[in-house]
Design a protein around this motif. Sequence first.
Motif, PDB file in Angstrom:
ATOM      1  N   THR A 280       0.834  -1.202   0.000  1.00  6.27           N
ATOM      2  CA  THR A 280       0.000   0.000   0.000  1.00  6.27           C
ATOM      3  C   THR A 280       0.869   1.252   0.000  1.00  6.27           C
ATOM      4  N   ALA A 281       0.487   2.228  -0.840  1.00  6.24           N
ATOM      5  CA  ALA A 281       1.242   3.479  -0.990  1.00  6.24           C
ATOM      6  C   ALA A 281       0.263   4.650  -0.928  1.00  6.24           C
ATOM      7  N   PRO A 282      -0.202   5.008   0.265  1.00  9.19           N
ATOM      8  CA  PRO A 282      -1.370   5.892   0.383  1.00  9.19           C
ATOM      9  C   PRO A 282      -1.178   7.306  -0.138  1.00  9.19           C
ATOM     10  N   ARG A 283       0.049   7.810  -0.156  1.00  9.81           N
ATOM     11  CA  ARG A 283       0.232   9.197  -0.605  1.00  9.81           C
ATOM     12  C   ARG A 283      -0.215   9.379  -2.053  1.00  9.81           C
ATOM     13  N   GLY A 284       0.113   8.412  -2.898  1.00  7.56           N
ATOM     14  CA  GLY A 284      -0.286   8.502  -4.293  1.00  7.56           C
ATOM     15  C   GLY A 284      -1.780   8.459  -4.484  1.00  7.56           C
ATOM     16  N   LEU A 308       4.291  -1.755   3.477  1.00  6.65           N
ATOM     17  CA  LEU A 308       4.270  -0.325   3.198  1.00  6.65           C
ATOM     18  C   LEU A 308       5.115  -0.010   1.965  1.00  6.65           C
ATOM     19  N   ALA A 309       4.666   0.977   1.192  1.00  3.93           N
ATOM     20  CA  ALA A 309       5.340   1.312  -0.057  1.00  3.93           C
ATOM     21  C   ALA A 309       5.183   2.793  -0.360  1.00  3.93           C
ATOM     22  N   THR A 310       5.913   3.239  -1.365  1.00  3.13           N
ATOM     23  CA  THR A 310       5.785   4.623  -1.813  1.00  3.13           C
ATOM     24  C   THR A 310       5.313   4.748  -3.245  1.00  3.13           C
ATOM     25  N   GLU A 323       6.956   8.338   5.936  1.00  7.12           N
ATOM     26  CA  GLU A 323       5.701   9.040   5.670  1.00  7.12           C
ATOM     27  C   GLU A 323       4.585   8.045   5.339  1.00  7.12           C
ATOM     28  N   SER A 324       4.898   7.008   4.583  1.00  2.14           N
ATOM     29  CA  SER A 324       3.886   6.003   4.250  1.00  2.14           C
ATOM     30  C   SER A 324       3.338   5.332   5.499  1.00  2.14           C
ATOM     31  N   MET A 325       4.205   5.099   6.483  1.00  2.48           N
ATOM     32  CA  MET A 325       3.755   4.482   7.732  1.00  2.48           C
ATOM     33  C   MET A 325       2.751   5.377   8.451  1.00  2.48           C
ATOM     34  N   ALA A 326       3.070   6.667   8.579  1.00  2.00           N
ATOM     35  CA  ALA A 326       2.156   7.584   9.254  1.00  2.00           C
ATOM     36  C   ALA A 326       0.859   7.736   8.475  1.00  2.00           C
ATOM     37  N   LEU A 327       0.950   7.887   7.146  1.00  2.52           N
ATOM     38  CA  LEU A 327      -0.251   8.068   6.346  1.00  2.52           C
ATOM     39  C   LEU A 327      -1.126   6.822   6.362  1.00  2.52           C
ATOM     40  N   THR A 328      -0.510   5.642   6.337  1.00  2.00           N
ATOM     41  CA  THR A 328      -1.312   4.419   6.403  1.00  2.00           C
ATOM     42  C   THR A 328      -2.157   4.409   7.664  1.00  2.00           C
ATOM     43  N   SER A 329      -1.560   4.739   8.798  1.00  2.00           N
ATOM     44  CA  SER A 329      -2.316   4.780  10.044  1.00  2.00           C
ATOM     45  C   SER A 329      -3.442   5.803   9.970  1.00  2.00           C
ATOM     46  N   HIS A 390       5.773  10.019  25.641  1.00  2.17           N
ATOM     47  CA  HIS A 390       4.815   9.338  26.516  1.00  2.17           C
ATOM     48  C   HIS A 390       4.488   7.943  25.993  1.00  2.17           C
ATOM     49  N   ASP A 391       4.459   7.804  24.663  1.00  4.90           N
ATOM     50  CA  ASP A 391       4.156   6.531  24.012  1.00  4.90           C
ATOM     51  C   ASP A 391       5.172   6.393  22.879  1.00  4.90           C
ATOM     52  N   LEU A 392       6.161   5.522  23.064  1.00  8.40           N
ATOM     53  CA  LEU A 392       7.268   5.452  22.113  1.00  8.40           C
ATOM     54  C   LEU A 392       6.789   5.035  20.726  1.00  8.40           C
ATOM     55  N   ALA A 393       5.839   4.107  20.654  1.00  8.32           N
ATOM     56  CA  ALA A 393       5.332   3.684  19.341  1.00  8.32           C
ATOM     57  C   ALA A 393       4.691   4.863  18.614  1.00  8.32           C
ATOM     58  N   ALA A 394       3.885   5.647  19.328  1.00  8.40           N
ATOM     59  CA  ALA A 394       3.239   6.807  18.708  1.00  8.40           C
ATOM     60  C   ALA A 394       4.265   7.855  18.308  1.00  8.40           C
ATOM     61  N   THR A 395       5.287   8.036  19.118  1.00  6.51           N
ATOM     62  CA  THR A 395       6.340   8.987  18.767  1.00  6.51           C
ATOM     63  C   THR A 395       7.025   8.574  17.477  1.00  6.51           C
ATOM     64  N   LEU A 396       7.325   7.299  17.326  1.00  9.26           N
ATOM     65  CA  LEU A 396       7.984   6.818  16.116  1.00  9.26           C
ATOM     66  C   LEU A 396       7.105   6.988  14.883  1.00  9.26           C
ATOM     67  N   VAL A 397       5.820   6.688  14.999  1.00 11.41           N
ATOM     68  CA  VAL A 397       4.931   6.713  13.835  1.00 11.41           C
ATOM     69  C   VAL A 397       4.487   8.127  13.489  1.00 11.41           C
ATOM     70  N   HIS A 398       4.147   8.914  14.500  1.00  9.50           N
ATOM     71  CA  HIS A 398       3.487  10.185  14.219  1.00  9.50           C
ATOM     72  C   HIS A 398       4.330  11.431  14.481  1.00  9.50           C
ATOM     73  N   SER A 399       5.440  11.313  15.178  1.00 13.38           N
ATOM     74  CA  SER A 399       6.265  12.486  15.468  1.00 13.38           C
ATOM     75  C   SER A 399       7.624  12.435  14.778  1.00 13.38           C
ATOM     76  N   ALA A 400       8.234  11.270  14.763  1.00 11.53           N
ATOM     77  CA  ALA A 400       9.551  11.151  14.136  1.00 11.53           C
ATOM     78  C   ALA A 400       9.438  11.323  12.623  1.00 11.53           C
ATOM     79  N   ARG A 401      10.560  11.674  12.006  1.00 14.04           N
ATOM     80  CA  ARG A 401      10.623  11.905  10.568  1.00 14.04           C
ATOM     81  C   ARG A 401      11.797  11.123   9.991  1.00 14.04           C
ATOM     82  N   SER A 402      11.787  10.988   8.684  1.00 19.00           N
ATOM     83  CA  SER A 402      12.897  10.257   8.063  1.00 19.00           C
ATOM     84  C   SER A 402      14.229  10.942   8.334  1.00 19.00           C
ATOM     85  N   ALA A 403      14.217  12.265   8.501  1.00 20.43           N
ATOM     86  CA  ALA A 403      15.459  12.986   8.773  1.00 20.43           C
ATOM     87  C   ALA A 403      16.021  12.677  10.157  1.00 20.43           C
ATOM     88  N   ASP A 404      15.244  12.011  11.005  1.00 13.81           N
ATOM     89  CA  ASP A 404      15.741  11.619  12.319  1.00 13.81           C
ATOM     90  C   ASP A 404      16.570  10.340  12.262  1.00 13.81           C
TER      91      ASP A 404
END
Length: 454
Positions: A280-284, A308-310, A323-329, A390-404
């Motif tokens: 799945t590549a939701p951005r497209g 997950l895909a782009t 980004e695909s991970m966050a958008l999929t969620s 507060h929630d490491l999984a949520a931080t990774l999916v929704h706050s972290a970026r590829s530049a991290d």
Amino acid sequence: MTPSAADRPADLIISACTVLVHDDQERIGFEEDAAIVVRNGIVEAVTSTAAVADLAAAERLDARGQVALPGLINCHTHAPMVALRGIAEDLPTEEWFNDVVWPVESNLTPKDVELGARLACAEMIRAGVTCFADHYFAMDAVAAVVAECGMRALLGEAYFSSQGPEGRERSLEFALRHRGSADGRITTALAPHAPYTVDDTDLAATAELARDHGLSVHLHAAENRDQTDTSLARHGVTPIEVLARTGILDTDVLLAHGTGITDRDLPVLERAGGRTAVATAPRGYLKFAWPDTTPVRALRDIGVPVGLATDGAASNNSLDVWESMALTSLVQKSAEGDPRWLTSRQALHHATLQSARAVGLGDSVGSIAPGRRADIVLVDLTGPHTRPVHDLAATLVHSARSADVRTTIVDGRILMRDRTLLTIDVPAVTGELEERLPALVDRGHGRRIQEYDT
């Protein structure tokens, strides 16, 4: 670690980090102040930092403040299409293909493909992607880039029925020639483009070749609802039912997109017996304004893994699986009308084990555990946009970026250290690619590599 192993220097030790792990039920967890011991490209142990304090190693990485994740996997892309990033914007799918992309692709040379693949690999390594599934033309050039830059890849030479039997034969020859190359980092698949560009005879022949040679199949299928509706109107069957009747679903098959998968397709996929995966590549899908997205929840219920895909950067503008991970969620929450689905831990499961299964590597990558290949990325969570946690999984999916992503490792080899690429010279690649762009993007010849008519 056994005493004999402890007496020998490890190739690499990563210490003082938090490691994403899976328990025996595949639930996501995190081990703090942990260390990873790597030897011969394989994870030998996940242990405590204290336990490796006196262990000799050829190389050590102090990863305090960072999280070690399994390397991300881009389960469907066309890596060389980074050369076409931004060339066809704000267009419906049919115009995007027929008026711009397929006329330009008729100009492609192996050198264009090589440069595009090299730039794409640099982008993916910097974004923490260690493996990608590629479906394109002139794939010998892509295989050479993968071998040189150190990534892992599932590669397939795409073909259309309009090319005659030679297209299918080239796809097979490529798959057999490169299977297991790059020290085992390259696996291969047969790559018919899609049921609307490859006829039933070619699909059936592809399925037979896949079974005879032990190969998987990677193709686009039921990409959107228009394709499904057109297939029903013209042939009385959905694209998924076409794949069933031609035997493709009797092979190990990776289906790209699947936003046009319908309720009537689910029993067909379930009968395939777990040999099918979807990327799945939701951005497209959002960019093309498709009305549906990949039915991840329904596929989960019938045991079909979704990776997950782009897709290619010509449609997605990015090869950022983060980004695909966050958008999929987020897109799944919206599509299902349920904020409890897809959770951050579920998204991480798709990004790790499910993506590994989708590309046929479920037994070797996708988790950080003894015996697994050492495909690892280190993510820095000290930035202000990731604090507090507060929630490491949520931080990774929704706050972290590829530049991290600070460090990217494949088979125990460091491909990027502290954001510095070690295996690709990006300025040299972009300089040469830009010199070739005028010839590549010319559409004055009036040719198309194919016709989009679903």
